[in-house]
Motif scaffolding. Sequence first.
Motif, PDB file in Angstrom:
ATOM      1  N   ARG B  23       0.837  -1.209   0.000  1.00 19.12           N
ATOM      2  CA  ARG B  23       0.000   0.000   0.000  1.00 19.12           C
ATOM      3  C   ARG B  23       0.872   1.260   0.000  1.00 19.12           C
ATOM      4  NH1 ARG B  23      -3.664   1.534   3.195  1.00 19.12           N
ATOM      5  NH2 ARG B  23      -2.254   1.377   4.948  1.00 19.12           N
ATOM      6  N   TYR B  24       1.963   1.171   0.737  1.00 16.60           N
ATOM      7  CA  TYR B  24       2.912   2.290   0.775  1.00 16.60           C
ATOM      8  C   TYR B  24       3.422   2.610  -0.624  1.00 16.60           C
ATOM      9  CZ  TYR B  24       7.504   4.479   1.367  1.00 16.60           C
ATOM     10  OH  TYR B  24       8.598   5.295   1.248  1.00 16.60           O
ATOM     11  N   GLN B  26       2.020   1.850  -3.511  1.00 21.55           N
ATOM     12  CA  GLN B  26       0.953   2.381  -4.372  1.00 21.55           C
ATOM     13  C   GLN B  26       0.904   3.896  -4.261  1.00 21.55           C
ATOM     14  OE1 GLN B  26      -2.932   0.734  -3.986  1.00 21.55           O
ATOM     15  NE2 GLN B  26      -2.287  -1.349  -4.409  1.00 21.55           N
ATOM     16  N   LYS B  27       0.986   4.387  -3.038  1.00 24.57           N
ATOM     17  CA  LYS B  27       0.937   5.838  -2.840  1.00 24.57           C
ATOM     18  C   LYS B  27       2.235   6.499  -3.286  1.00 24.57           C
ATOM     19  CE  LYS B  27      -0.823   5.616   1.560  1.00 24.57           C
ATOM     20  NZ  LYS B  27      -1.723   4.494   1.809  1.00 24.57           N
ATOM     21  N   ARG B  30       2.413   7.173  -6.891  1.00 23.95           N
ATOM     22  CA  ARG B  30       1.598   8.341  -7.259  1.00 23.95           C
ATOM     23  C   ARG B  30       2.306   9.638  -6.871  1.00 23.95           C
ATOM     24  NH1 ARG B  30      -3.905   7.568  -8.545  1.00 23.95           N
ATOM     25  NH2 ARG B  30      -4.635   5.448  -8.185  1.00 23.95           N
ATOM     26  N   ARG B  31       2.913   9.624  -5.684  1.00 26.65           N
ATOM     27  CA  ARG B  31       3.629  10.838  -5.256  1.00 26.65           C
ATOM     28  C   ARG B  31       4.762  11.168  -6.217  1.00 26.65           C
ATOM     29  NH1 ARG B  31       3.121   8.580   0.004  1.00 26.65           N
ATOM     30  NH2 ARG B  31       5.285   7.870   0.068  1.00 26.65           N
ATOM     31  N   VAL B  85      10.519  10.728  -2.381  1.00 25.48           N
ATOM     32  CA  VAL B  85       9.243  10.578  -1.674  1.00 25.48           C
ATOM     33  C   VAL B  85       9.236   9.357  -0.742  1.00 25.48           C
ATOM     34  CG1 VAL B  85       7.907  11.762  -3.473  1.00 25.48           C
ATOM     35  CG2 VAL B  85       8.180   9.279  -3.594  1.00 25.48           C
ATOM     36  N   MET B  86      10.412   8.854  -0.396  1.00 27.03           N
ATOM     37  CA  MET B  86      10.493   7.663   0.445  1.00 27.03           C
ATOM     38  C   MET B  86      10.506   8.018   1.933  1.00 27.03           C
ATOM     39  SD  MET B  86      10.544   4.750  -1.212  1.00 27.03           S
ATOM     40  CE  MET B  86       9.371   5.407  -2.381  1.00 27.03           C
TER      41      MET B  86
END
Lengths: 621, 237
Positions: B23-24, B26-27, B30-31, B85-86
């Motif tokens: 899930r992380y 997936q976002k 997008r980021r 974005v990590m």
Amino acid sequence: MRTCALSEDILLTVEKPARYIGGEIGSIDPAAGADVRFCMCFPDVYEVGMSHLGIQILYDHLNHMPGVSCERVYSPWTDLDRIMRERKIPLFALESQRPVKDFDFLGITLQYEMCYTNILQILDLSGIPLAAADRSLDDPVVIGGGPCTYNPEPIAEFFDLFYIGEGETRYAALIALYRTCRSQGKSREEFIREAGKLPGIYAPGLYEPMYHDDGTFREMRPLYDDVPRMIRKEIVRDLSGVQYIEHPIIPFIQTIQDRVTLEVMRGCIRGCRFCQAGQVYKPVRERDIGYLKRAADTLLKNTGYDEITLSSLSSSDYSGLAEIVNYLIDHYKEKGVNISLPSLRIDAFSLDVMSQVQDIKKSSLTFAPEAGTQRMRNVINKGLTEDDIFRGSAAAFEGGWNKVKLYFMLGLPGETEEDMRGIAELADAVADLYFDTVPKEKRQGKPQITASSSFFIPKPFTALQWARMYPKEEYLRRAHLVKDAVRAAHHTKCIRYMYHEADVAIIEGVLARGDRKLSAVIRKVYEAGGIYDAWREHYCDERWMKAFSDCGIDPGFYIYRERPLDEVFPWDHLDAGVTKEYLIREWKQAMRAAVTPNCREACAGCGAASFGCGVCPGAAC
Amino acid sequence: MKVRVKFTKTGPVKFIGHLDVMRYFQKALRRADFSMKLTEGFSPHPVMSFAAPLALGDTSECEYMDVELLSVTHSDRMRDELNAVMAEGIEVLSVRLLPEGAKNAMSSTAVIDSRVRFRQGMEPFGRIPGYPDREAFFSGINDFLLSDEVTIVKTGKKGEIRKNVKPFIRSWISETDAFFLSADVRETFVNPKHILQAYASSLELDLDPLSLTSHRVELYTEIDGSMITLEDVGQVF
């Protein structure tokens, strides 16, 4: 690399260790130098607390202040709670993993009464004395905020300060005062005394509650001449003039609200007489449509969420709803972003929107008639008519939906058996409508109507704050009456009826309109092992009842009597913006089952116009 | 087109479960504004595949995720965009383009190299009676693994399963404070912790499974008879 406060063997033993490690995207780096450290707490488990928009707003707000850092803490779940007590591990904030006790402020949001024992859990695990009076300069200043501060008396003993109203306005001044007091070497008492003079700040220790011989409240007496007699709530006058969160914290684990939340407005025009939020968040203030579009773009980009929800007490009343929804569909549907619209009135527009963004087969439509008959709905001033429900349901059935949820309350003032049966009859009529509306060949099985009822709990600053509650047996009798009526209904196989627990409602009712004497009861419940009372599996009615009797307090005193109109309430020294005269007018209207128009139709003169903003006549912004 | 992302999982994020890591990402994708291919239907989601799930609390320098994209730029640039974005502890090491028809990360993993050691503060040496010193403990593994049969005990849904995993052990190194194992996982998942436990019980020593932590070093797939890393299946672009 950050290190965790909890050792690896603990993290491997407890459920969902990610609740306790911090480090989420959007959370701050606590290493940066700050001279004032604020720890914000939601006294429930991480997944619940992380879903709360208010904390995200304040977290962002405080972390933008120079020299201030804000971290978070939530209630450790019962498994970790036990380990922390056994091994004497102090409660820590998520970001720095440092003890909460070392912070300058501990802010606790008070969203529902049943979390009160968790407040004591937080203080106790942190090593902070439970009673504000026992704290020293080394302890954080404990400040409460949120809806329950509109009657904070039952928990007044545990707090140094309460912030009444919206948090964006006075924290800068409060923190500036704190710095000054610290640099001048002033005592904790001196700081609290000064803070109690700031607008919106209530320092309960500076007041003494006085009671009549019969136990009713007489007055809240300030202990000093320079302490304000009334504390007026704070609000943000222009919601488009404050920066919206740009980098919300994105939890690693799934939370209740796991999506972008865009607050489109505050307040509600509707004036439902049971609803506290509707009164205390007045007046209605909308955010500018351009502001919302920009905020939506930023939030979706910065978070990577694939869902956005438009949040408010009644989204259908946001005047730019169609525009913002169409904007989101046009710009984000292709990218697989889902749009969720809670608190929406069911009409042609909302059904059209929902058919575009939801899977009709899976989703259900929700109506909140709140009462089974029109007479009762007039009593509570719930504008929704039977006609609205039927028209909305018919349109929904035609659109392909066959699941409908209906929310009701039982135990409203003046409720008759006809009103109770009305719940079953309304559900039955909606089911009937399905068979009338949808031709046989198009039916996908039978309609699924879920009716659920909670027990009405009178709350401070509502028109029904004088109302009485009923003993558990009476609540259950009413619920069973509805249940029997559902069983006897024509379409009984299409209707599922559920009702909430009655014993919790009674405790919530006592705490909601209680006074400062109840601090002792809450403490007793906690000392007897009570935490997570908002969770059915952890709530223990006997524990509460024993605490009441140990303290010599009759819970019935607070709830089983209709209060006279001239009774002084323990929250009368707080000014939520609506006047008591208005609430009395509304109570009388309720008793006559007369409807009061909403704020857009006609001003009811509630008093909120004095803020000079929003929907109110003569508003400047 | 499908790219393969190689990333680390170290530090506190090791306490985030496999599903939450999915899930992380997936976002995160997008980021980073990657143009992802989405599935059809009402809840479109990116098409992703992760290599063998890592146990909660274990670390890795070689996690792999495959994702279908609509367009790509450059390997290094996309790696940097993701790293911007990590969260701490998850570092993207490379982004490679997979050849047409390449098997996904999940199904192609043939060999896992990992290193097991005791968690900080949970070493048995000098703490639990009967244990030899650290050096003797680790060097003793050699004799244990040289025998023809290495039987491990797994507790699964059907109760205890005993299995000889010797045929799947490709190589091992007994280090001063750790045990390095290269195991073939195609037929059965060989957990190096189980081997250490089997070793300890051969010495009649109790070994708390929580006291061990495994760190994944590399994953390999077999192509034309030779083992190459999952990373090297993809190409720099």
